[in-house]
Design an enzyme around this catalytic site. Structure first.
Site, mmCIF file in Angstrom:
data_model
loop_
_atom_site.group_PDB
_atom_site.id
_atom_site.type_symbol
_atom_site.label_atom_id
_atom_site.label_comp_id
_atom_site.label_asym_id
_atom_site.label_seq_id
_atom_site.Cartn_x
_atom_site.Cartn_y
_atom_site.Cartn_z
ATOM 1 N N GLU A 118 0.863 -1.176 0.000
ATOM 2 C CA GLU A 118 0.000 0.000 0.000
ATOM 3 C C GLU A 118 0.899 1.224 0.000
ATOM 4 O O GLU A 118 1.758 1.378 0.876
ATOM 5 C CB GLU A 118 -0.941 0.002 1.204
ATOM 6 C CG GLU A 118 -2.094 0.973 1.032
ATOM 7 C CD GLU A 118 -2.909 1.179 2.301
ATOM 8 O OE1 GLU A 118 -3.602 2.194 2.377
ATOM 9 O OE2 GLU A 118 -2.831 0.339 3.212
ATOM 10 N N ASP A 128 -4.838 11.146 8.821
ATOM 11 C CA ASP A 128 -3.590 10.577 9.318
ATOM 12 C C ASP A 128 -3.117 11.204 10.616
ATOM 13 O O ASP A 128 -3.273 12.402 10.837
ATOM 14 C CB ASP A 128 -2.495 10.733 8.256
ATOM 15 C CG ASP A 128 -2.655 9.722 7.135
ATOM 16 O OD1 ASP A 128 -2.621 8.513 7.440
ATOM 17 O OD2 ASP A 128 -2.846 10.135 5.980
#
Lengths: 393, 263
Positions: free
Chosen positions: B49, B60
Site C-alpha cells: 500500500e 492521518d
C-alpha cells in the site's frame, strides 16, 4: 425543511467515513431545532442579552463626506460581545450542542476570534472546550490566546504543515474523528462538510435580517450595494443572505489580495483558486497543479485561508455576488481612515471591505446607498497595524 | 467486469490474513522509498500500500503526516508515486492511498487511467465516503481498478450495507474511531464491528489504523482477511540512524508478523 448539502456543484461531505454518521446526527438535530419556537426563543434571548443584538446600523456621515460619494452605513458587528460577528454562530452552535447532549466542544481558530467566541459560548453553557490553533498564529495573536485561557478553554498548539488556520482545522477534524461520540465540533465559518455551511449561515443571517429592517426604517428603501470581506465568508453570507432574492441590491465580497494577486502571497481563493476539496467541501481552493494546498497570506489573520465557503463559490459562478480584492496596504489605509474619520478602529478583516469602498469611491453617485459590514473591531490588530504603520518601532 | 486482482489474491491466500504494509510514496526520498519497498518484498508482504503525499492528510496521525510533509519537501509529486507503482506492480499487487483533492487536481479519469497503466490494482481515498464516490467508482470500474471503500466502527448498519453494495477488491475496515497511528491495544469492540460488516458482505475485509505489533496482527487475523501496518513502519524509518538499518528492521518485523499470520 431539508438542509442543503450542495450549493450548485459545491459543498458535499468529503471527510472520513468515521464522522459521516455524526454529520447525519447533526443534520437531523439542526433540521428539527431550527424551526422549533422554544429553541429560537432561547437563541433570540441570548442574542439580546448576551451577544448585544441588535447591533446598530450607523450612518458614517464623516466618511460619506470625505469620500464625496454614496451614503455609507456601517453594520456594527464590531459592537458584538467579544468584538466580532463570530459569537452569533458560536452561541447558536453551543445551544445546538447542549440540546444534542454533547459533553465537550472543539474548534479551530486562526486569528483567535472564533476561538474566543467558542470559548465564550462554552463558558456560558458550562461545557469543556478545546481550541486548536497553529503555532504561527499563537505567536501572532497572543492576546486572544490569553483570552481563551481566561475563559477556561484549553488551547492546543498545532505544529504541522504551515502552522496556521488550515492546519488547526485539520487537527480539529482529527480530534473529532477520534472523539466523535462525545464531542461537538464548532466550525467557525461557512466552510467544512455539510451541514456546516448551511448551519453557520443560518446563525449569521441575523446580521442581514437586522440590516434590512434597519435600512428600511432609516431610509425607506433597500440599499444599492452591500460590501463585506470574505475569508471563509461567514460575515458576508450572514449579511447577504436576506438580500439574495433582491436582484437590484448589488452584493460585493472582498478577498485579501495580500501583497498583490501576482505576488503569490494572497488569500484570494475565488479570484485565483481552482475547484477542489479542502476541509470536507468542494469549493475554490488555492492549490498547485498536483492539488497540494498552498499557504495563503494576508495582513489580516482572519482572511489568511486558502479556501472559501462553497456557497460563495456558487454565488460567484452564478454571478449573484461580485468578488474583488484589496491589498494589505489598501486595508491598512482604510484602517487608519475609518479610525480617524469615524472614531471606529475596525478589524483588519473589515478594513478590507472599507478599502474596497474607498477604491471605488469615484464610481458611486451621491444618491447611492451602501452598507459595509463592519464585521469586527480592531483591538486585536493594533500592535500589528502599529508596526506596519511605523507608529511603534 | 474484469476479474479483480485483489479479490483473487485474497481468495487464493495461504495465510489466515494477508500482510499489507503501507508506506508514504517518496518517503524519506525516492531511493529510500525503493529500499523500503524492497524490504516489504523481502519481508514477505502480500501487497504494497503506497500513499500519495498530500499537504493536508486529515485522516492521518502525526507519524504519517510528518512523512508526507517530508516527501513533499523532497519534491515528490503524484507522477513520482505513479512511477514507483509502475516499478513495483510487477512484483506485488499495489494499492494507492490518495486524498481526493490530488485525484481531482490530476483529473479524475486521467488519474485512474494513469494508475491502471502503472499496474495499480486498487485505489483508496480516505476522505471520499461512499455517498460522494459515484464518479470515482465509475472511473475505477471503467479502468479495471478496484475502488477500496472504508468502513468505520461508527458506520451504521445501513451505511455498512451501502458500502458493501459498492465495494470491490476488499473493504478497508478502520479499527477504531480515530486517525492512523500505532496504539498499545486494539479496540475491544473490533470483533463485534467486523462481525457487523462480515454478515453484510462476502468481500474480503482488511483492518488498518492502529495495528503495529505481530501480536496485534495475529489478533486481527482471527477476524479479518488482511492486516494493514503503516505508522509503525514509517516510524522505524524516521528513528533509524540510516536507511539500511531501517530496512533490516522492517524486513525482520514483517517476517515475524507474517509468521504470526500463517494458518
Amino acid at each position: 425543511m431539508t438542509v442543503p448539502g450542495r450549493f450548485g456543484p459545491y459543498g458535499g461531505r468529503y471527510v472520513p467515513e468515521t464522522v459521516i454518521p455524526a454529520l447525519d446526527e447533526l443534520t437531523a438535530a439542526f433540521e428539527r431545532l431550527r424551526d422549533e419556537p422554544a429553541f429560537n426563543a432561547e437563541l433570540e434571548s441570548l442574542y439580546r442579552s448576551f451577544v448585544g443584538r441588535p447591533t446598530p446600523l450607523y450612518l458614517a456621515s464623516r466618511l460619506t463626506k470625505k469620500l464625496g460619494t454614496a451614503r455609507v452605513y456601517l453594520k456594527r458587528e464590531d459592537l458584538c460581545h467579544t468584538g466580532a460577528h463570530k459569537l452569533n454562530n458560536t452561541v447558536g452552535q453551543l445551544l445546538l450542542a447542549a440540546e444534542m447532549g454533547k459533553r465537550r466542544v472543539i474548534a479551530e481558530t486562526g486569528a483567535g476570534q472564533h476561538g474566543v467566541a467558542t470559548a465564550t459560548a462554552a463558558a456560558l453553557f458550562g461545557i469543556p472546550c478545546v481550541i486548536y490553533m497553529g503555532e504561527k498564529d499563537i505567536e501572532r495573536q497572543e492576546l486572544n490566546v490569553v483570552r481563551m485561557k481566561l475563559l477556561g478553554a484549553e488551547v492546543v498548539p498545532v505544529s504541522s504543515g504551515s502552522r496556521t488556520l488550515k492546519d488547526a482545522m485539520n487537527e480539529a477534524i482529527r480530534d473529532w474523528v477520534t472523539n466523535v461520540g462525545s464531542t461537538y465540533y464548532v466550525i467557525g465559518s461557512v466552510a467544512g462538510p455539510a451541514p456546516y455551511p448551511a448551519l453557520v449561515r443560518h446563525f449569521q443571517e441575523v446580521i442581514g435580517r437586522e440590516a434590512r429592517e434597519q435600512v428600511l426604517e432609516l431610509e425607506g428603501r433597500l440599499p444599492d450595494e452591500i460590501i463585506a470581506c470574505v475569508g471563509g465568508g461567514s460575515n458576508a453570507i450572514g449579511i447577504f443572505a436576506p438580500f439574495l432574492e433582491e436582484r437590484q441590491v448589488k452584493l460585493t465580497g472582498v478577498e485579501a489580495a495580500g501583497e498583490g494577486l501576482d505576488s503569490g502571497r494572497h488569500g484570494a481563493s475565488i479570484e485565483r483558486g481552482r475547484r477542489g476539496v479542502l476541509h470536507g467541501s468542494l469549493s475554490y481552493v488555492l492549490q498547485d497543479d498536483y492539488g497540494q494546498i498552498l499557504e495563503a497570506h494576508s495582513i489580516s489573520a482572519g482572511l489568511d485561508y486558502p479556501g472559501v465557503g462553497p456557497e460563495h463559490s456558487w454565488l460567484h459562478d452564478e454571478g449573484r455576488v461580485g468578488y474583488d480584492s484589496v491589498t494589505d496596504s489598501q486595508a491598512l489605509e482604510a484602517f487608519t481612515l475609518l479610525s480617524e474619520t469615524e472614531g471606529i478602529i475596525p478589524a483588519l478583516e473589515s478594513a478590507h471591505a472599507v478599502a474596497y469602498l474607498v477604491a471605488k469611491a469615484g464610481e458611486y453617485s451621491e444618491d447611492d446607498l451602501v452598507i459595509v459590514n463592519l464585521s469586527g473591531r480592531g483591538d486585536k490588530d493594533v500592535h500589528q497595524a502599529a508596526r506596519a504603520l511605523g507608529i511603534l518601532t | 467486469m474484469s476479474a479483480s486482482v485483489l479479490r483473487e489474491l485474497f481468495d487464493s491466500r495461504e495465510r489466515k490474513a494477508l500482510l499489507m504494509p503501507y508506506t508514504t510514496g517518496g518517503y524519506p526520498d525516492m531511493d529510500g522509498c525503493r529500499r523500503v519497498l524492497d524490504a516489504f518484498i523481502a519481508g514477505g508482504a502480500d501487497m504494497i500500500e503506497l500513499g500519495v503525499p498530500y499537504s493536508d492528510p486529515l485522516a492521518d496521525g502525526p507519524v504519517v503526516q510528518a512523512s508526507t510533509q517530508q516527501a513533499l519537501e523532497a519534491g515528490v509529486n503524484t507522477d513520482d508515486v505513479l512511477d514507483l507503482a509502475r516499478e513495483y506492480s510487477g512484483r506485488l499487487p499495489v494499492v494507492l492511498l490518495v486524498y481526493y483533492n490530488c485525484v481531482l487536481a490530476y483529473g479524475q479519469e486521467r488519474f485512474v487511467k494513469a494508475a491502471a497503466a502503472a499496474g495499480v490494482s486498487g485505489l483508496v481515498a480516505p476522505d471520499l465516503p461512499v455517498d460522494e464516490a459515484g464518479e470515482f467508482l465509475d472511473a475505477c470500474r471503467g479502468a479495471g481498478v478496484d475502488p477500496i471503500l472504508l468502513v468505520a466502527p461508527t458506520s451504521t448498519d445501513d451505511r455498512i450495507r451501502l458500502i458493501a453494495e459498492n465495494a470491490s477488491g476488499f473493504i478497508y475496515c478502520v479499527s477504531v474511531a480515530g486517525v492512523t497511528g500505532a496504539r498499545t491495544t486494539l479496540s475491544s469492540g473490533l470483533p463485534d464491528f467486523l462481525g457487523r460488516v462480515r454478515m453484510r458482505t462476502d468481500v474480503p475485509l482488511a483492518v488498518g489504523f492502529g495495528v503495529s505489533t505481530p501480536e496485534q496482527a495475529a489478533e486481527v487475523a482471527q477476524y479479518a482477511d488482511g492486516v494493514i501496518i503503516g505508522s509503525r513502519l514509517i516510524s522505524i524509518v524516521r528513528d533509524a540512524p540510516d536507511i539500511g538499518t531501517a530496512c533490516e528492521e522492517i524486513e525482520s518485523l514483517l517476517k515475524e508478523t507474517g509468521g504470526r499470520l500463517e494458518r
